[in-house]
Scaffold this active site. Sequence first.
Site: not given
Length: 255
Positions: A158-159
Site C-alpha cells: 500500500v505504501y
Amino acid sequence: MTAGRGLLEGKSTLITGASAGIGSAAARVFCREGAAVTLVARRERQLAELTAELVAAGHRAQYVVADVTDPAAMAEAVSAAVETYGALDAAFNNAGVGAEPKPMHLLDENVYDSVMDTNVRGVWNCMRAQVKAMIGRGGAIVNNSSTGGLVATPVSSVYIASKHAVIGLTKAAAAEYAAHGIRVNAIAPGSTRSEMVDDWLGRQPAMEKVLLDSALLPRIADPHEIAEAAAWLCSDRASFVVGTTLTVDGGWTTR
C-alpha cells in the site's frame, strides 16, 4: 542570480511533515538558502522547537499545526504563509506515513485508507491550496514520493501504491499548471535516516544489508541530502524542470 545569494533568497516557502526527518532537514536547508518558511505538521512541540531554533539563528520562520488530510487546515496553512510573507513562492509536500511491512493479505483493511489518506489525499489537499495561491504569479511545488513510487521496493504494497500515485498526481498537475508558471515536480528518495525508515529497519534488521548491497553508494542517506534536492527544484535554478521525478537514491534504482 547574484553571487552569494541563496537558492531561495526572498522566497516564501511551505514545508509539510516538518517536525522531523526530511521535513525538519528541509526547514534548515531552505532557511540557509534564504527562504522564509512556514512549517506544517501535527506535532506542535517539535514544530515550536524547530521554529525557535531557526528564528534564533536569524531566519524567518513560523509554524502551523495541521494535518494534511484536512483540506481546510491546509488552506489555512497556505493563507498563513501568504499573510505573513506576502505570497507563497514554493512548497515541499513532504508529509507521509508508512505501513507495517507485511504481505497485503495480512494487513489490516484500515491500513490502506490511513496510508492513502495521508500520502495521496494529503498531497492532493496541499497542491489544491498551493496552486490557488500561485495562480497568476507562478511558483514551484515539489512532492515527496519514493523509490517505491518507481519500482516495487521491499516495503508494504500500500505504501508503494501511494507513492506511485504521488508521481501520477505530480505529472497531472505539472501538465495542468505549467502554462500558469507553476512548476510541479517530485523527488524519489531512497532509504533515508528518518523515524519511518528506522522503525522499518528495526523490524527487519537484515533488510539494511539488502538495501546497501543494491545501491551504487552503499549507505543510508542523511535527510539533508534529500532536502538539498527539494530546495534546488523549488528554486529558479530549476526553471526548465517540470513534471519530472528526481531520484535521490544513491543509485539504487539503476541496478
